[in-house]
Design an enzyme around this catalytic site. Structure first.
Site, PDB file in Angstrom:
ATOM      1  N   SER A 223     -15.188 -20.871 -39.507  1.00  0.00           N
ATOM      2  CA  SER A 223     -15.535 -20.697 -40.917  1.00  0.00           C
ATOM      3  C   SER A 223     -14.594 -19.681 -41.565  1.00  0.00           C
ATOM      4  CB  SER A 223     -17.005 -20.286 -41.042  1.00  0.00           C
ATOM      5  OG  SER A 223     -17.470 -20.428 -42.359  1.00  0.00           O
TER       6      SER A 223
ATOM      7  N   ASP B 115     -22.182 -30.731 -41.678  1.00  0.00           N
ATOM      8  CA  ASP B 115     -22.064 -29.343 -42.119  1.00  0.00           C
ATOM      9  C   ASP B 115     -22.534 -29.220 -43.567  1.00  0.00           C
ATOM     10  OD1 ASP B 115     -21.026 -26.818 -43.002  1.00  0.00           O
ATOM     11  OD2 ASP B 115     -19.534 -26.894 -41.408  1.00  0.00           O
TER      12      ASP B 115
ATOM     13  N   HIS C 251     -22.875 -26.503 -39.043  1.00  0.00           N
ATOM     14  CA  HIS C 251     -21.951 -25.369 -39.143  1.00  0.00           C
ATOM     15  C   HIS C 251     -22.256 -24.281 -38.108  1.00  0.00           C
ATOM     16  CE1 HIS C 251     -18.879 -23.360 -41.599  1.00  0.00           C
ATOM     17  NE2 HIS C 251     -19.577 -22.230 -41.524  1.00  0.00           N
TER      18      HIS C 251
END
Length: 292
Positions: free
Chosen positions: A150, A226, A264
């Protein structure tokens, strides 16, 4: 000098959390180092892992399940924190996506943040020098790769491309690929650097356009489920990275693996971390080993 906060044996190797006074961040910083069992008899290469928003140095070591493969391949792993800690800056702890836990791997230029928030220089210069001196004889100096998740995936991509001879390989999980065109990046770059335009120097897609280092292949895993991938929360924009690499005339290639059903989280990371460990171990010349 770095002081040991904790030490635990893990798959025959040793995971240590350490603290030191950082000159570039002007505060005490914590990081973790995993030394595989091979480091007891010969020096090994290093993978730097950069974590995402809200994370500390502990998230990856506790949740990713990286150590079995790292121990099998003889790969050390260094896990820095995601921002300075314990500093008094108005607004540093007001939101989850800016300030503490959200250093964005840039060197801040705005006066309010510039005294401490130098995560780019910390990860690329100060921390590697400290780690290599602290573990001299156990780590191969200068032989390293980089990965992250991320915000940390953004960091891995940008630090890797801005320092093309420093890292043997780059990979990422669900990276923020085009931060100058998403809410997280807009907030970070405006706050730390004064403008989104200044953030172009830390935008992976922009860096691909100007990349002039040796031919580069990047491995990226992206969960298709995600929640930051589509809609109003379009933070990641992996297609922008694919398009930028396709237009680079072979200078930068990306293997973008869209993983159906994955989100995620660290459940996603732990499902594919072995692939990334082996990707970097191959690039770093680690000996082959079967993972039990």
């Amino acid at each position: 000098m770095a002081a040991v906060k904790s030490k635990v044996k893990l798959f025959g190797g040793v995971l240590q959390r350490m603290t030191h006074t950082s000159k570039v961040c002007a505060c005490d910083m914590t990081f973790a180092v995993y030394l595989p069992p091979q480091a007891e008899t010969s020096a090994v290469p290093v993978l730097y892992w950069l974590s995402g928003l809200t994370c500390t140095d502990e998230n990856f070591s506790q949740k990713a399940g990286f150590a079995r493969a790292a121990a099998a391949r003889g790969l050390a792993v260094v896990m820095p924190d995601t921002s300075p800690r314990g500093v008094t800056i108005e607004g540093a702890d007001d939101t989850w996506d800016f300030g503490s836990g959200a250093g964005f791997y840039v060197d801040a230029t705005e006066p309010k943040w510039a005294g401490h928030y130098h995560m780019y220089s910390y990860v690329t210069e100060e921390l590697p020098a400290l780690v290599e001196s602290t573990f001299a004889g156990k780590l191969i100096a200068g032989k390293k790769s980089i990965s992250g998740h991320s915000m940390g995936g953004h960091g891995a991509l940008t630090l890797g491309m801005k320092n093309p001879t420093a890292y043997s390989s780059i990979s990422a999980f669900a990276p923020i690929c085009r931060p100058t065109n998403c809410p997280w990046g807009t907030k970070a770059f405006t706050g730390y650097l004064g403008s989104v335009e200044a953030g172009m120097a830390y935008d992976a897609c922009e860096l691909v356009k100007g990349y002039s280092g040796p031919p580069l292949k990047i491995l990226v895993d992206q969960g298709a489920a995600d929640n930051f991938l589509t809609g109003e929360a379009d933070q990641l924009q992996p297609n922008a990275l694919v398009e930028a690499c396709a237009a680079s005339n072979g200078r930068v290639a990306v293997e973008m693996r869209l993983q159906e059903g994955y989100d995620h989280s660290y459940y996603f990371i732990s499902s594919f971390i072995d692939d990334h460990i082996h990707f970097h171990a191959d690039a770093l010349g680690c000996s082959a080993a079967e993972v039990n």
